[in-house]
Motif scaffolding. Structure first.
Motif, short mmCIF file in Angstrom:
data_model
loop_
_atom_site.label_atom_id
_atom_site.label_comp_id
_atom_site.label_asym_id
_atom_site.label_seq_id
_atom_site.Cartn_x
_atom_site.Cartn_y
_atom_site.Cartn_z
N PHE A 25 10.56 101.16 115.30
CA PHE A 25 11.00 100.24 114.25
C PHE A 25 11.67 100.97 113.10
N SER A 26 11.22 102.19 112.79
CA SER A 26 11.68 102.84 111.56
C SER A 26 12.91 103.72 111.75
N LEU A 163 5.07 105.11 110.82
CA LEU A 163 6.29 104.86 110.05
C LEU A 163 6.79 106.15 109.41
N VAL A 164 5.88 106.89 108.79
CA VAL A 164 6.26 108.16 108.15
C VAL A 164 6.76 109.15 109.20
N LEU A 165 6.04 109.25 110.31
CA LEU A 165 6.44 110.19 111.35
C LEU A 165 7.81 109.84 111.91
N GLY A 166 8.07 108.52 112.07
CA GLY A 166 9.38 108.09 112.52
C GLY A 166 10.47 108.48 111.54
N GLN A 167 10.19 108.35 110.24
CA GLN A 167 11.18 108.74 109.23
C GLN A 167 11.42 110.25 109.23
N LEU A 175 15.78 115.10 115.03
CA LEU A 175 16.37 114.34 116.13
C LEU A 175 17.38 113.29 115.66
N GLY A 176 17.60 113.20 114.35
CA GLY A 176 18.50 112.18 113.83
C GLY A 176 19.95 112.62 113.81
N SER A 177 20.38 113.30 114.85
CA SER A 177 21.77 113.76 114.93
C SER A 177 22.45 113.13 116.13
N GLU A 178 23.77 113.24 116.18
CA GLU A 178 24.54 112.59 117.24
C GLU A 178 24.16 113.05 118.65
N LEU A 185 15.02 107.88 120.62
CA LEU A 185 14.63 106.56 121.11
C LEU A 185 13.53 106.65 122.17
N ALA A 186 13.55 107.74 122.94
CA ALA A 186 12.57 107.90 124.02
C ALA A 186 11.31 108.64 123.60
N SER A 187 11.24 109.06 122.35
CA SER A 187 10.13 109.93 121.91
C SER A 187 8.78 109.23 121.90
N ASN A 188 8.78 107.90 121.88
CA ASN A 188 7.48 107.22 121.86
C ASN A 188 6.75 107.30 123.19
N ALA A 189 7.39 107.87 124.21
CA ALA A 189 6.69 108.09 125.48
C ALA A 189 5.58 109.13 125.32
#
Length: 491
Positions: A25-26, A163-167, A175-178, A185-189
């Motif tokens: 979500f975050s 939420l914090v960890l996602g941010q 991981l917030g790079s192109e 997106l797959a990290s929640n596995a």
């Protein structure tokens, strides 16, 4: 002490159940441009079409809203799953949706398919809808009554931690790079796999084993494993009493609750508070934060770090709520949170109105964002989710969570759709409706919701009985008074 260790153990399991939801979500909004570029490249390669702003926004809307749609469906199937398979097995089976969504997200770039991202978001939404209903049910049914609030509220603590960890992981340096957005997106596995390895070692809900399955021996074993000592007779008697009260009853469906007068005000309370949790504007203030930070002079490159601060506020507030809930009670925490949010909504509106006249107003607006989130975390964020466990019996609880969960996801979708129109139509007054919702919710809690701290289900039910049968109770009292007067008048 043993009790503290058990709470830590339960909280760790909650982390595994919830953290993946919050990552999804975050982080999605942090790389909007990357996914939009991917969608444009896909269309160009397939059909030689260069998409315009409108088409890209429409596809992005499908990607975002598919999560809410999946959550709504997940909330609807959570009840039947928890009844059919039990609380523990439902959470384990729920990982099928999670791992499938992660696999689709991971392969979407290789397959050059943005449709796989939409399906992935839909599946992880189902996972979120199920786990956010079944998990608090499991914790509430497994905890002793004097720790029921703190144990159940640990889910909110780790939701905010997720939420914090996602941010954090969505920072450009991580991981917030192109090149890495598909891995993000797959990290929640990862927590999903950890849950699959650890959750089988935990017992099933004792109440489910005794009341739904009729297995007293399994219930005793589960209680002994959870408590780490001999089961207290008082606790077992309470579960047996609930079993006797619901003997012969099957698990109810949501529409049966609507026609059952004995749970009328319980259902209204859950509906009001679940809706208010989304309509109070907390999610909207996260999206409004970037504008406020820019007005305060914070550079675009630094805003992502300020966003982590907003997540830390909610995380800190949820920890405080977890520590205080068994001292102050549910009613005070809920009402206090909404009252504070009402006040901060007013201050925020004033600050936005005067930001062009007074130089320090943008800093006041920024303060309001943090305090609004803190107030939300101190009460509504955690307490709302545990109420269905405390005010409904075993046969009504799954249907109550289905109702609460579906309303929460439906209102989340509605807010996501109407908030841009509120901003464009009301401008600096866009948080006035949210303040009104918070004020009305606080008044409702004051007038209707009884305190549930440390009370058994029978005690709570008696308090709601006065509301559910208000006219009948009055007639009973008048009848008894008339009967007494008649007896006194006899020679």
């Amino acid at each position: 002490s043993t009790g503290v260790l058990k709470r830590i153990r339960k909280s760790f399991t909650t982390l595994l159940l919830i953290i993946d939801i919050c990552i999804r979500f975050s982080v999605l909004y942090s790389f909007l441009q990357f996914i939009q570029n991917f969608v444009n490249e896909t269309f160009l390669e397939r059909w030689g079409i260069q998409l315009g702003v409108y088409e890209l926004t429409l596809i992005w809307t499908f990607i975002v809203s598919s999560f809410s749609l999946g959550g709504f469906i997940g909330a609807l199937i959570a009840g039947p799953m928890s009844v059919r398979f039990g609380r523990k097995k439902s959470m384990l089976l729920n990982n099928v949706f999670l791992l499938s969504s992660s696999l689709l997200a991971l392969l979407s770039r290789t397959a050059k398919s943005f449709e796989m991202i939409i399906i992935s978001r839909f599946l992880v939404g189902i996972n979120a809808g199920i786990s956010m209903n079944v998990q608090p049910m499991y914790f509430g049914e497994s905890a002793p009554k004097h720790l029921r609030g703190a144990v159940s509220l640990s889910s909110a603590v780790f939701t905010s931690f997720g939420l914090v960890l996602g941010q954090v992981v969505s920072l450009k340096e991580l991981l917030g790079s192109e090149p890495c957005w598909q891995y993000l997106l797959a990290s929640n596995a990862i927590p999903g796999f950890i849950q699959l390895l650890t959750l089988p070692w935990f017992p099933e809900s004792p109440r489910y084993l005794l009341i739904d399955c009729g297995d007293k021996e399994a219930c005793l074993m589960a209680l002994q494993r959870l408590r780490g000592c001999e089961v207290q007779r008082e606790e077992l008697d309470e579960i047996l009493q609930e079993q006797n009260e619901t003997k012969g009853e099957c698990a109810k469906q949501p529409w049966e609750l609507f026609t059952d007068r004995s749970v009328r005000w319980q259902l209204i309370t859950v509906a009001v508070l679940s809706s208010a949790m989304q309509l109070c504007g907390n999610d909207s203030i996260y999206f409004y934060a970037s504008y406020v930070f820019q007005e305060a002079g914070i550079s675009a490159g630094q805003i992502q770090y300020m966003a982590i601060g907003t997540g830390m506020c909610e995380f800190t507030a949820c920890i405080l709520c977890n520590l205080l809930i068994e001292r102050l009670g549910r009613r005070l925490m809920l009402m206090g949170g909404y009252v504070l949010m009402t006040g901060w909504a007013i201050v925020f509106t004033v600050a936005l109105s005067l930001e062009n006249m007074v130089s320090w107003m943008p800093y006041l607006s920024m303060t309001c964002i943090f305090t609004y989130i803190l107030s939300f975390g101190m009460g509504p964020a955690g307490v709302t989710g545990i109420l269905p466990t405390e005010i409904f019996n075993q046969t009504s609880r799954p249907a109550a969570y289905m109702t609460a969960g579906s309303l929460m996801w439906l209102n989340l979708f509605i807010i996501g759709m109407i908030f841009p129109f509120l901003v464009s139509g009301l401008g600096q007054y866009c948080f006035v409706p949210f303040g009104a919702v918070c004020l009305l919710t606080a008044l409702y809690i004051q007038m209707v919701l009884p305190e549930t701290k440390g009370k058994t289900l029978s005690m709570i039910t008696k308090e709601f009985y006065r509301l559910n049968y208000r006219g009948q109770v009055k007639m009973d009292i008048e009848g008894k008074q008339a009967q007494s007067s008649l007896l006194l008048s006899l020679p």
